[in-house]
Structures are given as structure tokens and as C-alpha cells.
Design an enzyme around this catalytic site. Structure first.
Site, PDB file in Angstrom:
ATOM      1  N   ASP A  83       0.828  -1.201   0.000  1.00  0.00           N
ATOM      2  CA  ASP A  83       0.000   0.000   0.000  1.00  0.00           C
ATOM      3  C   ASP A  83       0.866   1.257   0.000  1.00  0.00           C
ATOM      4  O   ASP A  83       1.794   1.381   0.820  1.00  0.00           O
ATOM      5  CB  ASP A  83      -0.869  -0.036   1.271  1.00  0.00           C
ATOM      6  CG  ASP A  83      -1.947   1.036   1.271  1.00  0.00           C
ATOM      7  OD1 ASP A  83      -2.877   0.921   0.459  1.00  0.00           O
ATOM      8  OD2 ASP A  83      -1.837   1.979   2.091  1.00  0.00           O
ATOM      9  N   GLU A 128       1.408  -0.506  -5.068  1.00  0.00           N
ATOM     10  CA  GLU A 128       0.207   0.290  -5.268  1.00  0.00           C
ATOM     11  C   GLU A 128       0.584   1.762  -5.195  1.00  0.00           C
ATOM     12  O   GLU A 128       0.301   2.444  -4.229  1.00  0.00           O
ATOM     13  CB  GLU A 128      -0.865  -0.043  -4.218  1.00  0.00           C
ATOM     14  CG  GLU A 128      -2.202   0.622  -4.490  1.00  0.00           C
ATOM     15  CD  GLU A 128      -2.568   1.747  -3.510  1.00  0.00           C
ATOM     16  OE1 GLU A 128      -3.650   2.311  -3.672  1.00  0.00           O
ATOM     17  OE2 GLU A 128      -1.767   2.059  -2.593  1.00  0.00           O
TER      18      GLU A 128
END
Lengths: 666, 666
Positions: free
Chosen positions: B386, B415
Site C-alpha cells: 500500500d 500500489e
């Protein structure tokens, strides 16, 4: 569990990517000329949204410390700064970058203030930053106390937050903070090198001629005769006069006229068979004159704006003094004889190549480098290097650097007609200019592809093409059969596609077309005999050459290789434009590549590349024919009759409006 | 006069240029997958015309010495050799090259013999070469005596020269000479690295789902519920099941439904607010189950051909155990409080970022790396990371290398939806796959430009795109308003443009289109609440997804990113083809980008790229609609009704002729 310690650079949050100029990751220097504004650019990439600050570090050839300039954002993560290359030699550039803690604080706090949020804690954080900056000011007590005062003021809770913030972000405070950044975790790129050459490295017009033919018919020409020829060369606008080897010529296996295997007593031999009892690479052929004559020629040429270039061919005739004095510098066959040059099954018995890999290679290399230095001491600065591709790349890298260290204004033109990989490798290793395949590129597709390749980074950063329509070795088929129009076409192409070009004269301006049957070699070549030329022939291209060289000098767009090709319908008309770095000079060239028929085309102009607006009316002045016309929009129709002139060189003038609303074209 | 000694490498005549694969001059590794044939190529540039010989040196992750292969000429000065990457991990490659003295001698002597010249001295020179080679044979006495015998035979003057030459150039002698070259002046390039990943690194189909919604309506879903969902996921053909963070969720500042600033007692909170008294990044959220449940899910998924991926988000809720145990890992404000995440003026008070630059950074970094290692120990190998772009690049470079050293089969998907410079920088530093801008690229021009950029070297050597039509954070406008045709279009584009793709389900297959007004965010998002999905809805895209994933598996052309775009008239129809490295699998995809109207276009086929001859009749089998037709020549007409199917996936079959003259399409 994780045992390996992170590397010490792990807190350096900013990384430097895509640094330019850069050749092979810094393995080789980029090239510029003196006076250039050298733009150094890079991506400064940092995680998150913090502000970054970068510094260009650069140093001139004699600087012992770095100079610095702040990097400015160009676009996105791209930053750059530029300096003027004010001195010849090798410059160093690097980039240093770190997170701009002050800038990050300022931007974030500003956004919170704008949103009406309380920023008391942010102001306190800012005070810490400013105090830390004050501690880095060293002897600059003025900056230190300004920063300390601003820090103190940030804590004055009776003053509105916005006011305190404004004071801490005033220009003087921001300037002091940016002058004393926290460099503890700064990233510094590796150093890249930029070689700064004299202007002629990038913009030059060469005229090659054989001194042996400079005299009156029937007599061996001399360097003094060349002096008499200087006004002629200067009148055509050339600024380099290049002479094939001027050294004593060997007698053993001397070639006869038209490259005959044997010669007769009066044959003068090939100047590339260097060396005789009279001397070798540091001597002047007695028939041409003396060292004094050469020095005088160099001086007088320079007074006329012309640099004399000599040809350095590292090979020896069997009669070269080196052969007796240093037989260890040559390759020996198993019977003890010296190996002459060969490209099996061809043999070149009048020439011995040096053995660059011999056991005594260090002495040999040093001697060869000393040849360049010797001629530099005589005042020469420009060298055309013969067949560099048959000598080791490592030799050139070392030798050219040695010479440039002593004479940073030296220019070396590589005469390598070989595989492009090797031509490129030589340019990377120090040659200032390079011969090219232009001589054999004739169609629209060939010329477009080739020039686009040469003008593109990173090739353009180190490979400076020099375009020659002909050389003593090459009379291309097109010139044999294309007539006057083809000569003019090739002249215009060479002189406008490339900022460096040259011709071999007088055969070029006198449009000599006779080759030895089926070959690209001149018949009765000056390489093996004296020739007499009637320079005053009325059909000489002399005046046209003067015109073209004058146009090149008058228009900076033609003094560099930034080029744009414009689509045209059909294959006959080639169109391209050049624009000077400052945008002030724009030239569009249209050439009819068909030397025999009038051809027409619509040019789809790339107006952006020409700096002209989509609907703008602009003037084009064909400075070759001296005809002016007005154009508007993307489509321009041209019709070119090669019988009159096979090309148009349009200088682009934009409309200028004076304060009295009177308009004219610039 | 020339004082500086040449460098010791000065006799190394061969230089290695343009080595590939190479990322930033070797600063970063290129990426391949296990089983790949890794082609290493370079220019070997040498002065003159001597033959050169090169060797590829390569070593696997556990090799202590180099393995070697001879380089073969590809074209001109380009050479290459390839090896099969048979093991996961970091491989090293380098190239060594030198002048091939034997080959040079052989070629030159052959040409002289062909020209009928006497070669007695050449044969004597060859004998010297062979004797020198014999001395380099070391313990290989067989080769040594063969070389010595051949050398002796070269001197037998009663034997015709051609015969002696033939013996000295027989295969056995040439082989021995090339096995024992003179490496004294060989050039060896720097070592380049190649990371070899598992096949899923390059070819994978991801399905993202929230375990919290995997249970029956009204009950918090569990990891056991996810196990029950595996057959559903497998039936659609996905091979990665990606779960948002599975850790205990903080209570402080917990977000309510639809990202409300405050929550009610029953609100489940955002899984990205990681950490509570029940544990942090190494714990499983009690509502989801236990570590044992997770291990069981991983095992059962693997049995179904699916790897479970978890989300690693390096941030902490205020309730995370780290906050109490390691307050030094967080940034503190001047009042002593911990700084919560912010992007001024926005604040995210439910999340504390780690301070990667804190004084205790080494302990912090080691702890964070240990989180990956912990989950690897539980059997996981795939991680979706993330927001990696808000953590230092140097951290990732170190951390990912640490994990890959222990688990070379680990896969990390970055990401990072941020500046392309930063996305590229992250990929260089070790991320296996990367999110992309595909989610917002819709027009023909956008898709063509973007995919061309990603598929080009050197980007393609280290950046592996993973295309997502939707994510829990992004419901693009096109999906909100484009209807079923747009969902199918985006599915086909993601799954065929890129060899790695993923969808966020069930909202994808159930065609969820409701966003919070004017935004790209799902309404009633699972990020903040439980949702119940009717997976058996008859309009579900489930079967179509299964079909598309089946096509991807059946056709190797779709398992890599070698792509060619084919011109079409108009902007509605996008056409591209892919071809497997061995040429056996060719797929042409045509997509109608207009989700609402039937559109037609003529595709100008690049037959070369498809491996089809200019006049060849070939069959195209649209495996989406299961329709076959025959095409011939460069122009193919397609008409696509998005109401039926917005795309065609044509598998190309060439005619095969059997020995009985019966022909069919492959």
C-alpha cells in the site's frame, strides 16, 4: 531476524534519475563549445509530497572547488540549471539534492492557514527548522540572526498566526534557509564530464587541397604557393584549409600515377606513404618547403580567418626513419621481415602499419602523441586523422586526452569510413568531429533517417558530423553523372544539413566528374601526381560556394544541428528546417533531389518547430535566389527547377509590429 | 614529452558497448521469470578488421564461479548468447571479449589462398599462434598435442600449402584454439544483474475481495468464509486472491460508513487503520479468524492454483502496539503528541505514519522488513504494498532485497498511483509488479501511447504493469455510466493489453456502478462496512471472466507484453496483436471503445508482426464469440456491436500442409 544493516545512504530520500547530458552513464564526456549555455537537467524523485531542493555543482578546467547554482523546476519532477562554458577544457558537473524541509513546512502550513485551521503546532515546528538552519550559517552571522529572530517571532502568541507565518516566510528568511540547507542526507550524483571545444568544433567549413598542385602548371607546388591560394579559399568562405600529409614521401614501392603498382622516376608518390631519409612525421616534405614556410602559412591563414589543418596518418613508408631506429614498433613476419599493410588478399607494400600492441607499445604511443604536440607547437590546432579505425580505441582515448590537456583548443576530425559502431566508439573517445555516410546518402528517406539519427540524443551529445560531398578517395556516382545541379544540390545539403561540412577542391568547384572506369576514384588523382587547375573557369561553383558559406555565417540556425524534417508529397523534394537555440534564427531548406527535372511538392510545415503560429502570415526569403514571398498556414507549395537552382534556402521572417502600428518582417 | 603512462587497459582492443539487458548502466537489475531464455547481447567493437571472439559469463544465485557460453554474431558488430534462467534469485551476467587471433589468421590466409598468393609466411605465423594456444591448454593434454601437431604440420614444406592450411583449420583444431584464447588483453564488462522471479510475476490474474463481506448477510465474514469462496474465484480463472489488510483494526478516530469522520459502535472501521490492543502487523483481526485459519486458506488456495496475497500497509492506528512500545518510530509534534497522517489541509487522524528518518530508523526498518518475513513464514508469497510512494525509495531497495534473499519467490505489487517518475523509480528498486494509469486511460490514443511506453525497453525490462479496471478506491467514471459493454470492454483491455491484470470483486463482476456523488469512490464501500453480494445474479460477468481468463491461459501470446498496435481508421476501434517469443501463438484483439454504438473500421494489419505472409490466407478464430473466418492481405474489416460483445479476440491460425497434401489451419 533481519541481520544486514541498511546501507549508509538509506536516509537519502531524493534520488537523481535521467541526468543529462550523459553519455553511457558518464563513461564518456558530452561535448559543447565555448560560450554555450550548458543546461544540466535531471529528475529529482522523492517519496511522498515533500518539496525537494537541488543544486547544480560545476567546475571549470582550472577550478579546484565546485561552483553551484540552484536547480529550478522545469516540469513535474524535472529540474535544471545552466551555466556558460566560459573556458576551454574538461568541465565537471554533478547534482546534489535533498528534501527541502523549510519549503515543505511552508507549503503545508500555508495550505492549513488557507483552510482556516489552527497552525500553532506547525509554527512551533517551523521555529525548530529555522533555528537548525541558523546553526548551519557558520560565519554568516547576518543570516543566522535573521533566522533566529524569525524563529523567535514564530513563538509570539499575541501576534496572529498568519502574521507570524508571513514574517517567517519573507524573502530574506526563505533565501537564508535555502542557502543553508541540511545536507546531512543529501544525495550527490556521480560527476559527469563536459568537454568544451572551440566554436569551430561545431561550426566549420573545410576546404581540402593538395599543396603539390598549388603551383603553376608543371612545377611541384609548395606551402608558399598555398599562401598565395589563401585569398581564393577565403573568398569562398571556408574557415579550415586542410592539407593532405605534408611529410617526406617514401621511395620504396612508391605508387605511380592512378595508383599504379610501380612508379617512374618523376612520379611524386602518395603523401600517405610517410617518411624518407629526409624525415618522418615531424618533418616537411622538402618539395613543399620548410617548417618555417608552414608556420608562415598557418599565421597568414589565421589572419584571413582560416585554420590550417594537417593530415595525421599513423603509418610509415619502408623508408621512414622509425623503421631503422625503432624496428620494434612494427610487426615482423616469421622470416624477420616487416609486415606491410594488407587487407587480404590486397597488399599495400608502400606502407608499414605500426604495431600498437608491440612489447614497446608505451614508447610507441608516447612518440605518436608527441607528433600531435609537435605540430601544435608549430601553431597548428586542427588535425584530420587518417583511418583512426585501424588503431586501437584505447590509444585514441589516451592520446587525444593528452593532446587536449596541453592544447584544449585542438580539433580532431576522424576520417573513419567504417562500421557505425566503430565510428561512434571513436567519437565517444575524443574525436571532435567525424566523417559520415553522407557521401553515399542521396534519397529523401536515406537523408532523413541518417540525419535524424545523428541529431538525436545521446549521439548528438558527442558525435559531430562533418558532411563531405567528395574527398580525394571518393567521387560518388551521383557527382559523376548528375551534372552541375547535382554538385549544387550536394553542396547545399552538406552545408545546411550539417553545421560542419567540407569539400575537396578544386575538383569540387570545378565539377570534376571523371572517375577511373566503374569506380568511385578520381582519374589522374592528385594523390599520385601533380595537377593543374584553371580556377578562373567561368563555370566554377566558386561564387555559389561563397554565397552558401555566407548564408551559413549570417544565420545561426545553420550553425548547429537542431533539425526538423517536414513531410512533403513524393520523393523528390526534401524539406527541413533549423532554428537557433534562442529561436531568433529560423531557416527552411527545400531541395529538389532530382537533378534532371523540375519537381514540385506541397510541404506540410511543422509551424511549431519554426516558431510560427498556426494562422500567422510570415515571410520566407529564399536567400539563394534572393526571392521573397509570404506564406500562411501548414501547407506550402514549392516548385524547383534544378536547371536554375536545385534548392531554396528560405530564411523565415515573422511580422514585427512597431509602437506606431507600422509592421514589417524581422 | 608525453609523461603520463597509458592506462593498463590500453591494449584491450575490443570494447563492449550497448550491453543489454541493462537498466541505468547496471545500477539496477533487469527482471525475468524462471524458465526464460535470457538473451544477453552487446556490440563488440574493435579497430580494424580483425575477428573478435566473445564469451558470455553468467552465474546463478548459488554459483560461486562463472559459467560461460560463446557469443555468436547476431548482425554486424552485435553479438549475443542466451541461457535458461533455471533458478529463482539474482543472476549475474557479464561479457568478455578479445581479438580472435586464430580467426583473424584463418580468414586472412584463406583469402590469400583463394587469390592464389603464396602463404608460406602466413603458415609459419599460424604455427606460432597454434603453439601459443597449446601452451594455454593446461591439463587438457589432448587439445595441446592436437594444436602442437597442427603447428608442426604447418611447417611441412613438402605438403601443398592449401592442404596444410586445411589441417590447421579443421574443426577439432579450430575448436581447441577457441577454447583456449589468449585472455591477457581481453576486455570484461562490469557485471549486470538479472532478477529471476516466479512465472506469476509476469503472468497473473488478480481477484481482490474483502473477507469481511465473505460471510452470509449480516455476519462479519471470516477467513474460513474466504475458503468457501475459493471455488467461485477459481471458476473465474484467477490465480491470485488479494485480501485488503487482515490485521486488527484501531478504534481511535475510527471512520464510519462512507468514510464518515466518526463511527458508531457497530461500525467495522477501515482495514488500513492497522493495529489495536489485539495486535499489529503480525496479527490477524479476531473477527476474521486466526493465524491458523490464514495458513489453512493459503494452503487450500494453493491447491486450487491460487496464491493468496495480503496487503502490507506500513502505517499504524493510534491503538497499534508500536505506538506504546516504540514511540520513537513516529514523528512528534512540538507538544509531544504524535503527528497523524496529513496531506494539508486534509488530516487522517486514524492513522500514524512511521517516521522512516527517525533516529531509530535502523530498528524501525528491520522491524518492517520482519513483517514481510513473518508472513512468508506463514506460507504467503504475494504482497500488495500500500502506498509505497510515501516511504523512502532507499527503504524499499533495501527491504525488498532482504526479503527476496530469504524468499526469492516473493512477489510485491506496488500500489503507487503517483508521478510516473516515482512509479518507475519504485519498480527499479525491486517491486515485482506495479499499478498503472490504465484505470484512467480510455481513448485509443491514450491506450496506445501508454502501453507502447510500458512495453518499450528499458522500461519493459523492470516495470511489470498490472492493469486494474477498478479498485476499492476507484470506480472510474466510465464504469459508472458505460453499462455492461463498458465493463466487458475494460475487462478485455486489461486482460489482453497487459499480461498482469486484476479486478476488485464482487463489485466488478456484479457491475456495481454507484459512486458517491461526483466522485470516483464507491458508495457504501466495503472499506468501511460489511456488504452482502448476490454472486448468483444471472447478469453476473462471472462466465465471461472465466472465458477471458481461459483464453489467456490457452494462448502464450497473452502471457507477455510484446505488443504491436495496428492502425485503424477512426477513433472507435482499437486493434493490437501479441505474439509469443517462439512465434507459435498469435492473438489479435479488436475492441470497440464506444460502449453505446456499433462501430466499424478497417484494420491495417502489420502482417510481419503477426508472422503472416503478405499474400497468405490465414484463419482468425474469435475465441470470445467462437466465430472463425479467413483473412488475406493487409486490410481487415471489422464491425463490432457493443450490445452483443464489445471486443473480438482473434486467435491467428496459419495454414499447415501435411505430407499428404491435405491442409488445415494450425
Amino acid at each position: 531476524m533481519v541481520a544486514v544493516r541498511p546501507a549508509p545512504s538509506a536516509r537519502r530520500r531524493v534520488v537523481v534519475e535521467a541526468l543529462a547530458p550523459e553519455v553511457d552513464g558518464g563513461a564518456f564526456p558530452a561535448k559543447r563549445v565555448i560560450g554555450d549555455r550548458v543546461l544540466v537537467s535531471c529528475d529529482l524523485v522523492c517519496d511522498g509530497h515533500d518539496a525537494v531542493a537541488g543544486t547544480l555543482l560545476y567546475r571549470g578546467p582550472r577550478d579546484s572547488t565546485w561552483r553551484s547554482l540552484p536547480l529550478a523546476r522545469i516540469d513535474g519532477d524535472r529540474f535544471g540549471a545552466s551555466f556558460v562554458a566560459s573556458e576551454l577544457g574538461v568541465w565537471g558537473v554533478a547534482v546534489r539534492a535533498c528534501v527541502d524541509t523549510y519549503g515543505t513546512w511552508r507549503a503545508g502550513t500555508q495550505r492549513k492557514l488557507d483552510a482556516g485551521q489552527d497552525v500553532e503546532l506547525d509554527l512551533a515546528g517551523g521555529a525548530l527548522l529555522l533555528r537548525a538552519a541558523a546553526e548551519r550559517c557558520g560565519p554568516d552571522r547576518g543570516a543566522a540572526s535573521a533566522l533566529e529572530d524569525a524563529a523567535a517571532a514564530l513563538g509570539m502568541k499575541d501576534v496572529p498566526q498568519a502574521e507570524r507565518f508571513a514574517r517567517a516566510t519573507a524573502a530574506a528568511i526563505a533565501g537564508a534557509a535555502s542557502r543553508y540547507p541540511d545536507l546531512a542526507d543529501a544525495t550527490t550524483s556521480d560527476e559527469r564530464r563536459v568537454v568544451v571545444d572551440p566554436p569551430r568544433a561545431r561550426f566549420s567549413a573545410w576546404y581540402e587541397m593538395f599543396p603539390r598542385s598549388a603551383g603553376p602548371a608543371g612545377r611541384h607546388g609548395t606551402l608558399r604557393d598555398c599562401m598565395a591560394r589563401l585569398p581564393y579559399v577565403a573568398s569562398m568562405g571556408f574557415d579550415v584549409l586542410y592539407l593532405p600529409p605534408i611529410h617526406p614521401i617514401g621511395r620504396s614501392f612508391r605508387k605511380g600515377r592512378n595508383n599504379a603498382a610501380s612508379s617512374e622516376g618523376h612520379d611524386v608518390g602518395s603523401p600517405w606513404a610517410i617518411g624518407s631519409p629526409e624525415g618522418g612525421h615531424k618533418a616537411v616534405h622538402p618539395e613543399l618547403g620548410t617548417l618555417d614556410d608552414l608556420r608562415a602559412l598557418v599565421r597568414e591563414a589565421r589572419a584571413a580567418g582560416i585554420e590550417v589543418a594537417i593530415d595525421i596518418a599513423f603509418q610509415a613508408s619502408p623508408d621512414h626513419p622509425y623503421v631503422k631506429e625503432h624496428p620494434e614498433w612494427f610487426r615482423h613476419r616469421s622470416d624477420g621481415s616487416i609486415q606491410s599493410a594488407e587487407n587480404p588478399p590486397k597488399k599495400y607494400e608502400d606502407v608499414y602499419p605500426f604495431d600498437f600492441e608491440c612489447d614497446a607499445w608505451e614508447a610507441l604511443w608516447a612518440e605518436l602523441a608527441s607528433i600531435f604536440l609537435f605540430w601544435c607547437e608549430q601553431g597548428l590546432r586542427v588535425f584530420r586523422v587518417d583511418n583512426p579505425h585501424t588503431k586501437p580505441l584505447a590509444f585514441w582515448q589516451w592520446c587525444l586526452a593528452e593532446v587536449k590537456t596541453a592544447y584544449p583548443d585542438a580539433i580532431f576530425l576522424a576520417e573513419a569510413f567504417t562500421r557505425s559502431t566503430l565510428m561512434v566508439a571513436l567519437a565517444k573517445r575524443g574525436f571532435t568531429q567525424s566523417y559520415t555516410y553522407f557521401t553515399w546518402r542521396h534519397s529523401k528517406g536515406e537523408l532523413t533517417t541518417y540525419m535524424t539519427e545523428l541529431a538525436r540524443s545521446p549521439i548528438a551529445d558527442f558525435y559531430r558530423p562533418n558532411f563531405w560531398p567528395n574527398t580525394p578517395d571518393i567521387l560518388p556516382e551521383a557527382l559523376q553523372f548528375g551534372g552541375r545541379a547535382m554538385f549544387v544540390q550536394r553542396l547545399v545539403l552538406a552545408a545546411t544539413l550539417s553545421s560542419n561540412f567540407g569539400v575537396y577542391g578544386p575538383p569540387f568547384e570545378l565539377m570534376e566528374t571523371q572517375a577511373r572506369g566503374g569506380s568511385e576514384e578520381y582519374i589522374d588523382s592528385e594523390k599520385y601526381e601533380l595537377r593543374a587547375w584553371d580556377l578562373d573557369r567561368t563555370d566554377s561553383l566558386r561564387d555559389l560556394i561563397a554565397l552558401v558559406n555566407g548564408i551559413r555565417r549570417a544565420h545561426p540556425a545553420l550553425q548547429d544541428n537542431r533539425i526538423t524534417f517536414h513531410p512533403t508529397d513524393g520523393d523528390a523534394i526534401l524539406a527541413f528546417s533549423k532554428r537557433s537555440e534562442d529561436g531568433a534564427s529560423v531557416v527552411l531548406v527545400a531541395v529538389n533531389l532530382d537533378a534532371h527535372h523540375t519537381r514540385a511538392a506541397t510541404i506540410e510545415l511543422d509551424l511549431d518547430a519554426m516558431g510560427v503560429g498556426p494562422d500567422e502570415v510570415f515571410q520566407v526569403h529564399d536567400v539563394l535566389a534572393d526571392v521573397r514571398t509570404r506564406w500562411q498556414g501548414r501547407r506550402a507549395y514549392v516548385e524547383i527547377d534544378p536547371g536554375v537552382l536545385p534548392a531554396a534556402i528560405f530564411v523565415v521572417h515573422r511580422r514585427v509590429r512597431t509602437e506606431h502600428d507600422f509592421d514589417y518582417f524581422s
